[in-house]
Design a protein around this motif. Structure first.
Motif, PDB file in Angstrom:
ATOM      1  N   ARG A  87       0.706  -1.286  -0.047  1.00 20.01           N
ATOM      2  CA  ARG A  87      -0.043  -0.030   0.072  1.00 20.01           C
ATOM      3  C   ARG A  87       0.816   1.352  -0.050  1.00 20.01           C
ATOM      4  O   ARG A  87       0.267   2.318  -0.423  1.00 20.01           O
ATOM      5  N   ASP A 126      -5.155   6.421   7.167  1.00 12.75           N
ATOM      6  CA  ASP A 126      -6.562   6.279   6.561  1.00 12.75           C
ATOM      7  C   ASP A 126      -6.572   5.372   5.392  1.00 12.75           C
ATOM      8  O   ASP A 126      -7.061   6.021   4.274  1.00 12.75           O
ATOM      9  N   ASP A 127      -6.228   4.116   5.473  1.00 14.25           N
ATOM     10  CA  ASP A 127      -6.124   3.454   4.541  1.00 14.25           C
ATOM     11  C   ASP A 127      -7.148   2.176   4.481  1.00 14.25           C
ATOM     12  O   ASP A 127      -6.788   1.138   5.150  1.00 14.25           O
ATOM     13  N   VAL A 128      -8.220   2.458   4.107  1.00 12.01           N
ATOM     14  CA  VAL A 128      -9.235   1.296   4.322  1.00 12.01           C
ATOM     15  C   VAL A 128      -8.807   0.140   3.611  1.00 12.01           C
ATOM     16  O   VAL A 128      -8.944  -0.943   4.058  1.00 12.01           O
ATOM     17  N   GLU A 129      -8.326   0.174   2.123  1.00 11.63           N
ATOM     18  CA  GLU A 129      -7.996  -1.114   1.400  1.00 11.63           C
ATOM     19  C   GLU A 129      -6.832  -1.922   2.263  1.00 11.63           C
ATOM     20  O   GLU A 129      -6.587  -3.094   2.579  1.00 11.63           O
ATOM     21  N   ARG A 185      -8.063  -3.662   5.110  1.00  9.24           N
ATOM     22  CA  ARG A 185      -8.851  -4.786   4.714  1.00  9.24           C
ATOM     23  C   ARG A 185      -7.793  -5.775   4.512  1.00  9.24           C
ATOM     24  O   ARG A 185      -8.053  -6.937   4.840  1.00  9.24           O
ATOM     25  N   LYS A 200     -19.651   6.655   7.272  1.00  9.89           N
ATOM     26  CA  LYS A 200     -18.555   7.228   6.370  1.00  9.89           C
ATOM     27  C   LYS A 200     -17.129   6.192   6.844  1.00  9.89           C
ATOM     28  O   LYS A 200     -16.235   5.754   5.863  1.00  9.89           O
ATOM     29  N   PHE A 260     -16.513   2.617   8.662  1.00  7.20           N
ATOM     30  CA  PHE A 260     -17.009   1.460   9.109  1.00  7.20           C
ATOM     31  C   PHE A 260     -16.084   0.236   8.967  1.00  7.20           C
ATOM     32  O   PHE A 260     -16.578  -0.815   9.176  1.00  7.20           O
ATOM     33  N   MET A 269      -9.974   3.667  -0.890  1.00  2.09           N
ATOM     34  CA  MET A 269     -11.272   4.431  -0.245  1.00  2.09           C
ATOM     35  C   MET A 269     -12.500   4.148  -0.968  1.00  2.09           C
ATOM     36  O   MET A 269     -12.835   3.939  -2.079  1.00  2.09           O
ATOM     37  N   ASP A 270     -13.583   4.052  -0.052  1.00  4.91           N
ATOM     38  CA  ASP A 270     -14.970   3.724  -0.507  1.00  4.91           C
ATOM     39  C   ASP A 270     -15.408   5.175  -0.995  1.00  4.91           C
ATOM     40  O   ASP A 270     -16.269   5.854  -0.017  1.00  4.91           O
ATOM     41  N   GLU A 291     -21.213   6.348  -3.356  1.00  2.66           N
ATOM     42  CA  GLU A 291     -22.208   6.874  -2.454  1.00  2.66           C
ATOM     43  C   GLU A 291     -22.902   5.083  -2.147  1.00  2.66           C
ATOM     44  O   GLU A 291     -23.176   4.835  -3.093  1.00  2.66           O
ATOM     45  N   SER A 341     -10.614  -6.533  -3.732  1.00  4.57           N
ATOM     46  CA  SER A 341      -9.681  -6.364  -4.648  1.00  4.57           C
ATOM     47  C   SER A 341      -8.996  -7.589  -5.111  1.00  4.57           C
ATOM     48  O   SER A 341      -8.932  -8.503  -4.360  1.00  4.57           O
TER      49      SER A 341
END
Lengths: 557, 220, 114
Positions: free
Chosen positions: A191, B20-23, B26, B183, B185, C1-2, C5, C72
């Motif tokens: 990442r 702040d790295d959601v992927e 995961r 936003k 979760f 990032m999601d 919407e 992914s």
């Protein structure tokens, strides 16, 4: 948080902690989430245990100078070699290079500001410390340290009355630390590479760490469950490894080596990564066969997963499985060989600068080749039956572990010491200690190949008089090896205080960490660089890409 | 705010912010689940080896299992996983109250699972079956292995459930103080992954420990 | 990032999807426990049917509940890789349990015939 931390100050001066702000320097260190500080914390704890295990080895060599009981009781000797093995493997060599340089250098090399999960990173160090403390406690309390060897083979490990449960639990915690470190590194490398840095623009050390991290994630849990089963065996008597209840002790060997063989690649792959860095920098030439080296790391990790059975050739395994394992074991030598030729091809026609890291690396290529080739002989089932559990295996193992991993750990220390501390080590002392340790290792273990071939079994505290000459030559080597390793450590301790200032790039290195000031600032790169160059670009013996840090600094407000 | 940098051609590139790295989070969770898979995989390999050695003993020993309690727990765990999935969906849709209710339902079902497990183990202890017990030592070698593995596997699985319950209260706290919201979760989502994994292990425990005893073979 | 919407439509779709999967899993669980009553089988048959059922359930859980389907490529790839590695470990242990000394016997048969 609220407290302002200066990201551009040296990481020794400022740090982020896991909670709140601490006035005490000590608390700032042990609660830090900065990858560079955590790497140093690992290094300090590891070196303390390394010296303990080194001392134990010295005492064992002293015992073996003459036949008969001189210093240890037979049981004491069993505890001594177990202590030496367990500390060296679980507390020093396995975490070694990944935990120290993987933490300090890897994020710098990929242009990241930290690892993906800094707080998890700190937790691994605490787990490591807890495991180390429990191991130490088990040596000092009750019935004393385990006498099973570092392999914990059943049924002895479930019958002996020494503190086996404690040490199994300690190893389990250390395994968890290793898993989380690996997990953190895989995600970090996926990442947090700087924009533009594709996988094939990563420095080769990062490739080594990446392959290693995968082994940590996928193999360590298998030993975790093995250790848990062994603990349950001793505490609850579940019987899985107890032949009196129908259990199969060989199964423990299988499960143990499913992890522990990949673990030796886990130890050596980061060391190979360090070799690639040092050889390239000091040959002032772009590395030969970048893709081959990178992918051979990955394939060693892959094949290394499937060769554990060669530890069980004489334990009772089906002949079919033996032949498969023997074949795969021969096979793993191929990617290793590819690396060796690539390094030598890199040096060929390069303008080699024989600074201490390069000297140690070149000598390591020799010692590792000796260990590696004798390892190939051990993959042959027939020969293995002759020398199984003899000094031949001990010599092979120490040639690859000391003469490969530990040498490269120290070479890495020489190489990155100026970057991490901003000071230069004492070069004369470094060269003397490197030559001494190289001569020492050959005195110490070369005779053991012969003694082992003639039938000297390992782990015995006594021997027949005709083996005395081998043990005495080894004794001389032991003094040299221990003396010179301590000399290196002393060199680092003293130079960290009063070494000369070295500037940001004393070696003319090309990878991103050499573009930073020494020591690096807390936030690493004030502005992330865009990586549109290969990791090792030299032009007429000089780095082609200059001062990325200066560029990135100018553009910040 | 993520950092934006420019290459030589002035194309903009976004720098991934590790805070702040959601992927990334995961991927980290999946990697953790792989280690869990290998951990339980080690026990399943052990099971396979002993099942091969003591096939008939295993079938016989399996007849001691209480299928009603096993079945009840299977359904409980299945519904709990469904509830948690709903909790995530409601959170994404910013229906926090419903999300919280489903999370609480999951906690209740998890506790119910442990209670059923308690009764199941108690019944076995009542029959004199626990690791290293005189009754068990009097039984066949295969029965010893079967129950050794049964207690190890369901014990470790139960430990995962208990740790899951603790973690769910922690997640609930984060929902309450707004750290988990429509936003952000990822923590809830990652926990759901963990819970599904724990469920997955149970799906394979059922046939291997409970159902083999119902086959017509192995009775001789 | 999601960044996408999450609309009311997505919400409805996902609720229905999870509901369907839950119903399917409950049905399969019923089959799991009732299988020996309907199709009485020997051990091999039972084990085979049971493991097939468990695998279908496992697939549904991983694909939908753990939303691997929408994950992914990195995550997908690593899942396949891990399952493959675990499979290989099973195969090798299986060879060791199953084959005994057949190759040795073969060699001995050859040498004995000379």
């Amino acid at each position: 948080m609220g407290h302002h931390v200066d990201e551009t100050a040296s990481f020794y001066k400022a740090t982020h902690t896991v909670f709140g702000h601490h006035e005490s320097k000590f608390l700032q260190w042990i609660f830090t989430v900065d990858h560079k500080r955590i790497g140093i914390l690992y290094g300090i704890v590891m070196m303390i245990f390394f010296v303990v295990a080194l001392g134990t080895a010295g005492l064992m060599r002293y015992e073996l100078m003459a036949p008969g009981a001189d210093f240890f009781t037979p049981a004491g000797f069993n505890q001594a070699f177990s202590l030496h093995g367990i500390i060296m493997i679980f507390l020093f060599i396995v975490p070694g290079i990944p935990a120290i340089f993987g933490n300090i250098i890897m994020p710098l090399m990929i242009g990241a500001k930290d690892v993906s999960f800094p707080r998890l990173n700190l937790l691994t160090w605490w787990l490591f410390l807890a495991g180390a403390s429990i191991a130490l406690y088990s040596a000092l309390s009750g019935t004393g340290f385990a006498d099973t060897g570092w392999t914990f083979y059943a049924p002895y490990s479930i019958k002996t009355d020494t503190n086996v449960v404690l040490i199994l639990f300690a190893a389990f915690l250390l395994g968890m630390a290793s898993i989380f470190t690996g997990l953190n590194f895989v995600v970090t490398i996926h990442r947090l590479r700087a924009p533009g840095m594709g996988f094939f623009k990563m420095p080769l050390f990062v490739w080594g760490i990446y392959s290693t991290a995968w082994i940590q994630v996928l193999a360590t849990p298998v030993v975790g469950i093995t250790l848990l089963l062994a603990i349950f065996e001793r505490v609850f008597g579940i019987g899985i490894f107890d032949p009196t209840k129908g259990g199969d002790p060989i199964l423990l060997q299988h499960l143990f080596w499913i992890y522990s063989h990949p673990a030796v690649y886990l130890m050596i792959l980061p060391a190979f990564g360090v070799i690639s860095e040092i050889v390239t920098t000091f040959s002032r030439r772009e590395v030969f066969g970048y893709h081959a080296i990178a992918l051979s790391s990955a394939s060693i990790a892959g094949i290394g997963y499937l060769v554990w059975g060669h530890h069980l050739f004489s334990s009772g395994m089906s002949e079919t499985a033996k032949i498969i394992f023997s074949f795969l074991t021969f096979f793993v030598a191929i990617p290793t060989g590819i690396k060796f030729y690539d390094w030598i091809a890199t040096m060929y026609k390069g303008s080699i600068v024989m600074e201490a890291p390069m000297l140690l690396t070149v000598l390591t290529i020799i010692t590792f080749a000796i260990g590696g080739i004798t390892g190939v002989t051990l993959a042959a089932i027939g020969f293995d039956n002759q020398v199984h559990d003899t000094y031949y295996v001990v010599a092979h193992f120490h040639y690859v572990m000391l003469g490969g991993v530990v040498f490269m750990l120290f070479a890495g220390m020489f190489y990155w010491f100026p970057k991490v501390t901003g000071k230069m080590y004492n070069k004369l002392s470094a060269n003397i200690s490197i030559w001494a340790v190289f001569i020492g290792i050959n005195f110490l273990w070369m005779p053991m190949f012969f003694a082992g071939y003639l039938g000297m079994p390992r782990r015995y505290f006594d021997y027949l008089p005709e083996f005395q000459i081998y043990h005495q030559i080894a004794g001389i080597g032991a003094v040299l090896v221990i003396g010179s390793l301590l000399m290196m450590l002393w060199n680092f301790i003293r130079s960290a205080k009063n070494g000369e200032e070295c500037g940001e790039n004393p070696w003319n290195g090309t990878t991103l960490e050499w573009h930073l000031p020494s020591p690096p600032p807390l936030g690493n790169f004030a502005k992330t660089p865009y990586v549109d160059f290969r990791p090792y670009e030299f032009e007429k013996g000089e780095p082609k890409v200059k001062d990325v840090y200066q560029d990135t600094k100018k553009e910040t407000k | 705010m993520s950092e934006i940098i420019y290459d030589k051609n002035n194309n903009a590139h976004e720098v991934t912010d590790f805070n702040d790295d959601v992927e990334g989070a995961r991927q980290g969770m999946w990697l953790f689940l792989f280690t869990e898979l290998m951990l339980f995989g080690g026990i399943f390999i052990t099971y396979a080896v002993y099942f091969f050695d003591f096939t008939d003993d295993f079938v016989q020993a399996s007849k001691n299992m209480n299928l009603w309690l096993g079945g009840l727990n299977t359904v409980i765990l299945l519904i709990s996983a469904g509830c948690l999935a709903m909790s995530v969906v409601f959170m994404k849709a910013n229906k926090v109250l419903e999300s919280k209710r489903f999370l609480l339902a999951t906690i209740a079902l998890a506790i119910a699972f442990i209670v059923v497990k308690y009764f199941e183990w108690s019944a076995e202890f009542h029959h004199g079956i626990w690791p290293d017990s005189p009754t068990l030592r009097g039984m066949s070698d295969g029965a010893n292995m079967y129950f050794g593995l049964y207690f190890t596997l369901t014990g470790l699985h139960g430990l995962h459930i208990i740790l899951g319950i603790v973690a769910m209260f922690w997640v609930l706290g984060k929902v309450n103080n707004g750290e988990i919201n429509a936003k952000k979760f990822i923590v809830l989502e990652n926990f759901a992954l963990y819970w599904d994994y724990v469920h997955l292990v149970w799906v394979f425990v059922v046939p291997l420990f409970y159902m083999i005893g119902l086959s017509t073979g192995g009775a001789h | 990032m999601d960044t996408k919407e999450f609309t009311e439509k997505d919400f409805q779709e996902q609720i229905i999807m999870y509901g369907k999967i839950l119903a399917l899993l409950l049905f399969l669980t019923g089959v799991t426990f009732l299988q020996p009553l309907f199709i009485s089988q020997g051990l091999e048959g039972t084990l085979f049917l049971q493991l097939v059922l468990a695998s279908i359930k496992g697939f549904l859980i991983v694909a939908y509940y753990m939303h691997l389907k929408t994950a992914s490529d990195v995550i997908k790839g690593t899942v396949y890789f891990t399952v493959f590695i675990l499979g290989v470990l099973f195969v090798i242990m299986g060879i060791d349990s199953n084959m005994d000394d057949s190759v040795l016997d073969m060699f001995q048969a050859v040498t004995a015939s000379h």
